[in-house]
Design a protein around this motif. Structure first.
Motif, PDB file in Angstrom:
ATOM      1  N   VAL A 102      28.668  18.003 -62.668  1.00 13.04           N
ATOM      2  CA  VAL A 102      30.121  17.916 -62.595  1.00 13.04           C
ATOM      3  C   VAL A 102      30.574  16.481 -62.345  1.00 13.04           C
ATOM      4  N   ALA A 103      29.879  15.766 -61.472  1.00 15.18           N
ATOM      5  CA  ALA A 103      30.246  14.375 -61.197  1.00 15.18           C
ATOM      6  C   ALA A 103      30.155  13.527 -62.458  1.00 15.18           C
ATOM      7  N   GLU A 104      29.122  13.732 -63.243  1.00 17.62           N
ATOM      8  CA  GLU A 104      29.003  12.972 -64.485  1.00 17.62           C
ATOM      9  C   GLU A 104      30.154  13.302 -65.433  1.00 17.62           C
ATOM     10  N   ALA A 105      30.545  14.563 -65.495  1.00 16.99           N
ATOM     11  CA  ALA A 105      31.669  14.943 -66.349  1.00 16.99           C
ATOM     12  C   ALA A 105      32.961  14.279 -65.887  1.00 16.99           C
ATOM     13  N   VAL A 106      33.193  14.223 -64.567  1.00 22.77           N
ATOM     14  CA  VAL A 106      34.382  13.560 -64.034  1.00 22.77           C
ATOM     15  C   VAL A 106      34.395  12.091 -64.443  1.00 22.77           C
TER      16      VAL A 106
END
Length: 607
Positions: free
Chosen positions: A533-537
């Motif tokens: 999720v952090a990478e997507a953000v």
């Protein structure tokens, strides 16, 4: 089968290939519908399914914490619906217009209308089910102002609305005898590549594996804002479970760069680290609370002289951040929020939980201000779904904060609880219809073949004697997001964040993990979700080269009309993250008329 925790798509660790665990070695539960998440969205979906004729014994609602202990209880200020209790000129079209304006017009207008049309009836339904709404002198459901609302539209139960709502929904679900399992941590979805087959989970009390073989799965597992160092969630909630599970199963994510920073989180340096970022409900400002800097200036007069403290959350949060950055903050690194000009009786009646909380900390809200600063509060992004909540993976649905589309670039206060029950009803109706039409199922044994392989991976994770503590790596990830993908962002910092995430991912291949009842095992699973999720953000924030709503790129300070579109994140053919954009729709004629009318809150109506 490729490990569901492989590093290619951003998860944290890759485990050795072991033989699949035999079905005799894990519990199997068969249900027609599995609802993952036991907050308002999950509970309302299950209730609707039963009311549409689905037998309760065909359902299972699971939560990773105790029954009734969901993040919904932390939503305190209120829930929106155009009842017109005080302002009869309000209606669902104005509610929709406010939502689109607050979302800077990258919301999905159809989903906005789905919520705003349904909410008046759904509020009355909750009232019929016994929810303890605050009342007017005439006995009507009371409504208060919230930021960026044109009218008094936010219904409430003191300042404990989410808690009261969830209590009401849980009681209703119990009356309907809907089965529920608590302390069940869902680690992965089981799919055959095109459709969902169920889920694999771990009972965190016993450490036992549990496979849920289901025809339909509904993800109602919350959002992702506790991936920031300073946030309003509990550390074990909103860790990105829902979006990560859907992404691993093959669904796309949308608008992940839009993270709302609530203006008023508690200042940890003043109240203690355990309170840092804890939400001070917008209801304090909705009832007339005022913001002051350390010099005694009511500084919102400079930033928003008409809407003042009740301007949009992104506006107020950035104003507070600027005051602190320019040296006009408190010694504790915040600003003052003061409602002491109101009568004590009013404060204790309208804000009982807040006044009790601060009283326990030695602060009398009727006599002195509290200290606050912005805190990560809500992820506007989530899973791409259609008009009834279904993802691109057949028979997999996502609702509540797990889904995207309703809120656009910034969420209107009071709309989170509204979205949960509105789409709970919509998705419940759609799933009931799907079950009535019949769900295509794979050949016998397909679920166990895939589930057994996933359980083998989990078995190799527990008891590992690696070099790195998963909780420490989670904290490092939170610090990176807060620093580089927080209230203010730039391309250089976002690129640094990607490098830091890659470093964390590399070290996460060598974790020190206890047995399956140890918190380190949960932290290891959380880390897998968090890295995805952090990478997507970060990738979404890098792609969007403008400032819009809660997303501010300092080198692109203006809102660009060409960027009125959404950023889509999905797995590509080799397992890396694919970044695309997609157009947004147009409002209906009725909502466009409300937009053209230009309704707007004037703060001074409160004075």
């Amino acid at each position: 089968m490729e490990s569901p925790h492989g590093t290619a798509t951003g998860e944290s660790f890759e485990l050795a290939d072991d033989e699949a665990i035999d079905p005799d070695d894990y519990e199997t539960v068969e249900r027609r519908v599995l609802v993952i998440g036991a907050g308002a969205a999950g509970a309302r979906t299950a209730i609707e399914l039963v009311e549409q004729g689905v037998a309760p014994e065909d359902l299972l609602v699971v939560g990773k914490r105790g029954h009734g202990d969901a993040h919904t209880t932390w939503a305190r200020g209120g829930v929106n619906g155009a009842l017109g209790t005080h302002d009869p000129e309000d209606d669902w079209t104005v509610h929709a217009a406010d939502t689109l304006n607050e979302g800077h017009h990258v919301n999905d207008p159809d989903k906005v209308e789905t919520v705003t049309k349904r909410m008046p009836a759904l509020l009355r339904e909750l009232d019929e089910w016994g929810m303890a709404f605050s009342r007017t002198d005439e006995g009507e459901i009371d409504q208060r102002y919230f930021g960026a609302q044109s009218f008094r539209r936010t219904a409430f139960a003191g300042d404990h609305t989410g808690e009261s709502m969830l209590d009401t929904l849980v009681e209703r679900a119990q009356d309907l005898e809907i089965p529920y399992r608590e302390n069940l941590f869902v680690s992965d979805l089981v799919t055959d590549g095109d459709r969902v087959l169920g889920a694999t989970a771990v009972d965190t009390d016993t450490g036992e594996f549990v496979g849920v073989d289901a025809e339909v799965v509904v993800l109602a597992a919350g959002g992702y804002t506790s991936l920031y160092r300073r946030h309003s969630s509990r550390d074990d909630e909103n860790t990105g479970d829902g979006p990560a599970l859907a992404y691993r199963a093959g669904a796309d994510l949308l608008d992940m760069e839009f993270v709302q920073f609530h203006p008023t989180g508690m200042a940890g340096n003043r109240y203690g680290e355990e309170w840092d970022g804890r939400l001070v409900t917008e209801a304090v400002r909705g009832e007339g609370g005022r913001l002051y800097n350390s010099e005694g200036e009511r500084f919102m007069e400079r930033y928003s002289p008409d809407q003042m403290e009740l301007d949009a959350r992104d506006v107020v949060a950035r104003a507070i951040a600027q005051e602190i950055e320019e040296g006009r903050g408190t010694e504790s690194g915040g600003v003052y929020l003061d409602i002491s000009h109101r009568e004590r009786e009013f404060i204790e009646e309208r804000l009982p939980r807040m006044s009790e909380r601060f009283a326990d900390l030695g602060v009398d809200m009727a006599e002195e201000p509290v200290e606050v600063a912005p805190t990560a509060h809500y992820g506007m992004g989530g899973v791409v779904v259609d008009e009834v909540g279904e993802t691109s993976v057949d028979d997999l649905y996502a609702i509540g904060e797990t889904m995207a589309g309703v809120h656009g670039a910034n969420r209107l206060g009071g709309n989170s609880l509204a979205e949960t029950i509105a789409f709970g009803e919509v998705t419940g109706q759609a799933v009931a219809e799907r079950l009535g039409d019949g769900v295509e199922r794979p050949a016998d044994g397909a679920f166990h073949e895939r589930a057994g392989s996933q359980f083998a991976d989990l078995a190799t994770l527990s008891g590992r004697d690696g070099a790195h503590d998963p909780e420490a790596l989670l904290d490092e990830l939170r610090e990176s997001l807060w620093t580089h993908a927080g209230i203010l962002r730039d391309g250089e910092g976002l690129s640094e964040a990607l490098d830091e995430l890659a470093s964390i991912r590399e070290r996460a291949a060598d974790l020190a993990v206890g047995d399956r009842t140890d918190r380190s095992f949960e932290f290891a699973l959380d880390l897998g979700f968090a890295l995805t999720v952090a990478e997507a953000v970060v990738r979404g924030a890098l792609e969007r080269e403008e400032s819009r709503g809660a997303h501010v790129r300092t080198e692109f300070p203006e809102t660009d009309p060409e960027w009125r579109r959404s950023v889509v994140i999905g797995p590509d053919s080799v397992g890396a993250m694919r970044v695309d954009t997609a157009p947004v729709g147009t409002p209906s004629e009725a909502v466009q008329e409300a937009l053209d009318a230009g309704y707007e809150l004037d703060y001074h109506q409160l004075e």
